[in-house]
Design a protein around this motif. Structure first.
Motif, PDB file in Angstrom:
ATOM      1  N   THR A 198       6.249  30.042  22.085  1.00 19.11           N
ATOM      2  CA  THR A 198       6.598  30.999  21.040  1.00 19.11           C
ATOM      3  C   THR A 198       5.439  31.177  20.058  1.00 19.11           C
ATOM      4  O   THR A 198       4.665  30.262  19.823  1.00 19.11           O
ATOM      5  N   THR A 215      12.169  29.659  18.095  1.00 15.30           N
ATOM      6  CA  THR A 215      11.857  28.243  18.091  1.00 15.30           C
ATOM      7  C   THR A 215      11.051  27.862  19.325  1.00 15.30           C
ATOM      8  O   THR A 215      10.784  28.685  20.191  1.00 15.30           O
ATOM      9  N   ILE A 237      10.127  26.701  22.832  1.00 18.75           N
ATOM     10  CA  ILE A 237      10.780  26.881  24.129  1.00 18.75           C
ATOM     11  C   ILE A 237      10.359  25.707  25.010  1.00 18.75           C
ATOM     12  O   ILE A 237       9.166  25.479  25.194  1.00 18.75           O
ATOM     13  N   PRO A 238      11.313  24.945  25.549  1.00 19.61           N
ATOM     14  CA  PRO A 238      10.920  23.839  26.417  1.00 19.61           C
ATOM     15  C   PRO A 238      10.116  24.350  27.618  1.00 19.61           C
ATOM     16  O   PRO A 238      10.383  25.439  28.128  1.00 19.61           O
ATOM     17  N   ASP A 239       9.168  23.552  28.045  1.00 23.45           N
ATOM     18  CA  ASP A 239       8.354  23.957  29.192  1.00 23.45           C
ATOM     19  C   ASP A 239       9.207  24.294  30.408  1.00 23.45           C
ATOM     20  O   ASP A 239       8.903  25.228  31.151  1.00 23.45           O
ATOM     21  N   MET A 297      16.901  27.891  22.443  1.00 14.44           N
ATOM     22  CA  MET A 297      15.526  27.578  22.842  1.00 14.44           C
ATOM     23  C   MET A 297      14.935  28.559  23.852  1.00 14.44           C
ATOM     24  O   MET A 297      14.156  28.181  24.725  1.00 14.44           O
ATOM     25  N   ASP A 338      13.903  22.275  20.638  1.00 18.11           N
ATOM     26  CA  ASP A 338      13.217  21.291  21.467  1.00 18.11           C
ATOM     27  C   ASP A 338      12.216  20.499  20.629  1.00 18.11           C
ATOM     28  O   ASP A 338      11.028  20.820  20.578  1.00 18.11           O
ATOM     29  N   GLY A 349      11.601  17.522  23.316  1.00 18.31           N
ATOM     30  CA  GLY A 349      10.339  17.991  22.781  1.00 18.31           C
ATOM     31  C   GLY A 349       9.224  17.787  23.780  1.00 18.31           C
ATOM     32  O   GLY A 349       9.428  17.306  24.886  1.00 18.31           O
TER      33      GLY A 349
END
Lengths: 393, 393, 393, 393
Positions: free
Chosen positions: A30, B16, B18-20, B204, B355, D6
């Motif tokens: 992001t 926010t 963004i998880p991989d 997310m 995340d 995370g």
């Protein structure tokens, strides 16, 4: 579930194939839409998109929405019109019907210039309808430049000419959702007041944003328009630093847009258009070969109006378009478009727009030809050969 | 442009991080939204999202839009209300102002229960306002569960209780855009009639879709609602096979949604909520340390209402929040949220939702503490230490 | 540079197409190779790869290297042999020549059983050569299961039988670089002592690791082998927790391997093999059609030995294979394999292994057929039609 | 398995963090390594890498391998030396031991100049060893520029000077695996004959290729070297069009290399070096703060030699480095490096090289400080504060 192997041949007329480099460009963390890095990406995308639209008129505006093409049409209507206004809808097929229905739901009156979907609109009928509107009730003409459902394109200059001949001051609203980036389009030269476009066709992006390009005349009309609006309100957008969007901005899509426009510029828009024509013509030659022996035929009857971004194929009586599509998908991993609305079941559609090349369309045509055979659909042989003859010439 | 090195610490309260794995899930070629593979992804996402909403009432519905959260609010209003209806807006901050403004633009009357942004709404005032509406003009109560701008959450059960106490039949519409997936939320138990949510906060995901979860009571109200609508029309959606979306579907986002909901389920929603609380409390302890020596302080004054998804920090007089943000970005590659509306320049916001883990928030807090120092903002030292003390306990 | 549009048809016999889901799986941040998450991915990959090899003998070992297939061959030789040892190389084409040359460079004596590349090895000649080795100088037989250069496969059971018939105790080393995952392979059943494999062919991964599967007999031989070695030393690897690799581990490739093996298991190895045969046969039918009119022909002359993973096509005299390849690439974005070694310029190769389906191979065949025409190469028409007839049956 | 939330803080000294844009660049379909598009990527990468090496001597060569750094060391030795040759290994730590062992296994004699790992080599001892070699048995000096295991760097100019002072003609081979792109390195100026490097440290790529940069003098020595070799044979590589690699080329890695070198050039190598120094110094200040109260201390005792790419931390007696690492990982998702060889269990290592910024290192340091506390390790407080004081100055 059995595994479908290899890459799916996505031969739908939209959404369309996304180039790998566009997927890569969008595959990112992001970023704040006020971050200078993003603002640069955004601004360069806007510049390139205006160039693609041939849109340079002073006072014109380009407004984006987090929405699909339907959202952009709603935005265009609510920003330009007032309750009870009449719009003249030029019948082209499933989508012109849809926009007429939308206009009614939003509190407008939709008057339709009827047309045979297989032949397309007669500009003289448009002129006549406008001449008949002595009272000036018609505030806007709604035209679908390229009707994805029928595989037919409409001459926007001819419509403009009809309006001018009638001396009517209505706004000209054009749907370029499935034409921009695939067939010629020139906003300023053709006198179009509002161009409705989306991300997921010739711009080769996922669904995610749509937009309206607005002429100076339409900007003025907006100031008088009284349909209720908020999410799509241009006045609200004009106050914001990006002059677009109410609410958060789909930043990833603009990294993708920057890349897809870079690809178009790298190839050159004229080359892009020529390629679309070449692959479309190959497709048509295949269909014409199949049409022998009482086989499937081109849905569109006017050769001059056949679309270079999608070909609609009409099945012979008693044979199901969806059975052919199902075979193509289940056995060959090829996704074809179905018939929309009243064409459901009798028409299938081959998309040939966006990120496409010769072996991709030939692989699709081969899958179609095999699927016709497997389903016992009568057809002339040699469709792929005819396409190859044309492409190797 | 100089290169910002390392990963940006995206500490905005939305969109926010963004998880991989979500990015990976979305990084895929187009698929037809009628393809059985996609339908399975879609259906499983819907099931998981309903579970996250604690939404199981028979007759309830979940409608999605290609739109941002603003679009979902518009959708909710136009589907539930008629021209001239009154809505009771519970003041919470920038966003409650926004929804009141939106209601007015759409032809509704917005009546506001005022509140101090730093203290939040008084449920008794809500009850009083409803009791005063003997004529039953108020058709809906609009509440922002978590006001991103002020960093304050509102007790939805308390609002429900106030409505029940007043014996008022208005619909309760709740904005969970920045709360769902971060702090507890229970649609059915709390008697919420319409929940407005988006993709780009606790879920997310990138901006791209938003939705309304609709109670059976609200479904019935929809049948009577007469505001004009088309793109957002639930009746139209209910006719479609996905029972959502007018127009094309942003398929990639559902691959992402399936993955983000899988991550939440894997961690467990209770663990997710506990983690949000832990990282939020660490942040607040840092801010409280800084507030010594006439330094910045928590914007929210009621400790019980401080949000676990975002912390708003009020600068001492004469010091610019944006200068601190600029230092954090330019020197440390940390993106903080700015003050919205009337809080612009005096407030900055630290997002701690989605995340996130301990070193991420501590890296952010360290960047803030250094940026305060660099900008000569008076503050107590030891903010990061206080956060570490808490997190290591 | 002009832009090549659409997806490239990568019809090389190696490296091969990488499935999108494998690319996705590899597209990830670094992880420590001792991280339990990675160890789980690694172990599950090893289990699945052993299953694919049909390798379950107690005492057998599987060693990986950060290296290409050439590295795995070197590893196999230096771990199993001593200076001056003789190896019996079964001539199959370019790669058998290469391994003979490698053996000589490493200090071994390479004795070759000669064969016509277009017809393949005679097992009786292998038996004779071994019988003639009364002194037992031959320590290992080197066989290329599938010779990518000639498009011919060798019957490993027939070789095993020849060795048994000769009563010779040499180790049998088999190169499965371009066969594993595409055509049947059974390490234990076929009595193979060392299997050399790589990532970038039937395993559908980028170049990055290779491996040797080692029988218990070969493990024992390793203990006596005295060629100098360090990077590829199995004894060193056996001390490490992963029992593979000297130095750092290419972790991303194992996420990819886990996914590619999952895809193979999902489809089922028998179905994978049947698909390779089907697409190979379609290719051969196309080539046979072209071979009319003094056109190009199948390089391999023994139909029973034609490879299901690659087809080598021999040009008619006076016509350049590379000109055809260049046209396919420049005009149609199709990448064909060139002729290797002495076949350079007279042979081109169509890879049909890995992640492939019908329209992909048909698109490739169409591009070849058009390229023959464009280059004025005499050929029979109807190659694509012949392939379609077969595939639609 | 519980979910780690995370982004993991990957604070290992190698492999290292991979920038997102490098991952993106590598996330692509296969391409033939002879495709002109790839050749351009390859050539530009080679040019940029030579610039980074400060390598411009006429007659010098750069050879790549599909291998890890260990493979590049083997390649360097087998291409430059003959059986029985003596190499002088400068002891620095775990890796110098490893290269000595490798040399012995390959048939060389390894003579070691001993050094205290915590203090590093004495150049005078190197000079003495070379002076003592009147017979000229020593053919090469092996030096590890930056010993990842001890966190100490060696002055290559000082070594060069020692060799010159001794008037000895041995080749100087330098391991820059963990220094290139992080601390200053100048091949030509420092008179280095062979530079061994890899992809997975300062070049910020996944493990996958390694290389040797070879001076003209070493190229000449290669012509006389008689160690057996094939996979790593430079003579073989020099015949190939890419002048590198035996066998297939890991094409994706070069798209990544092009991007990582672009990032380094964009930031500027001097700025990259300054950043590494700044973040390393911050780390050291944190460790020095912790070392109070009989806490952990810097492993390296000579401040002038402490590495800017990795910091090794020695635990107080009776406390386990691995317990601290486990807490950092399990509770804070921070991956620290362990102690290698004889340092196992007593040392942990913080990598601070590659794609890193202030909040990343501060988040890591915070996790370490909390993990010390949680494990009851005595330490001075205020490590993170000390780092922040330095970084905010």
């Amino acid at each position: 579930m059995t595994r479908k192997t290899g890459r799916q041949f996505f031969s739908n007329p939209g959404p369309t194939n996304i180039p790998d480099s566009v997927l890569r460009a969008m595959n990112r963390a992001t970023i704040d839409f006020n971050d200078p890095e993003f603002v640069e990406v955004y601004n360069s995308s806007v510049r390139s998109l205006k160039a693609l639209l041939h849109m340079a008129e002073p006072g014109s505006e380009l407004f984006f929405y987090t929405a699909s093409g339907h959202g952009a049409w709603e935005a265009t209507l609510v920003n330009l019109l007032s309750p009870g206004d009449t719009v003249l809808v030029l019948e082209s097929g499933y989508f012109s019907e849809g926009w007429a229905g939308m206009a009614e739901k939003l509190g407008l009156v939709a008057q339709t210039v009827q047309a045979d979907w297989r032949r397309g609109i007669d500009p003289a009928a448009v002129e006549a309808a406008l001449r008949a509107d002595a009272a000036g009730r018609i505030k806007a003409v709604l035209a679908v430049h390229n009707e994805t459902a029928s595989g037919m394109a409409m001459s926007m200059p001819a419509i403009r000419q009809a309006m001018d001949a009638a001396g009517h001051g209505a706004l000209l609203l054009a749907d370029t959702i499935s034409s921009l980036g695939s067939i010629p389009f020139r906003m300023d030269d053709w006198g179009i007041d509002a161009v409705v476009g989306g991300s997921q066709k010739g711009l080769m992006l996922p669904t995610g944003f749509s937009f309206t390009a607005v002429s100076a005349k339409a900007v003025a009309a907006h100031a008088q328009a009284r349909l209720p609006r908020s999410y799509f309100d241009w006045a609200e957008m004009a106050k914001r630093s990006h002059r677009s969007f109410v609410g958060t901005i789909p930043v990833g899509h603009f990294y993708g847009l920057q890349e897809s426009l870079r690809l178009i510029e790298l190839e050159g828009i004229d080359a892009v258009i020529a390629r679309h024509h070449r692959l479309a013509e190959a497709t048509r030659r295949a269909v014409r070969a199949w049409s022998g022996n009482a086989g499937p035929q081109l849905y569109g009857l006017d050769p001059a109006r056949l679309s270079d971004s999608v070909t609609a194929v009409l099945m012979p009586d008693g044979h199901s378009a969806d059975a052919v599509r199902k075979t193509a998908m289940d056995r060959f991993n090829v996704s074809l478009g179905g018939g929309l609305g009243k064409l459901n079941g009798t028409v299938f559609r081959i998309g040939h727009l966006g990120d496409l090349n010769e072996p991709m369309i030939l692989g699709t045509l081969a899958a179609v030809e095999m699927s016709l055979r497997i389903n016992g659909v009568p057809h002339g042989r040699g469709g792929v050969d005819a396409a190859m003859d044309y492409l190797a010439a």
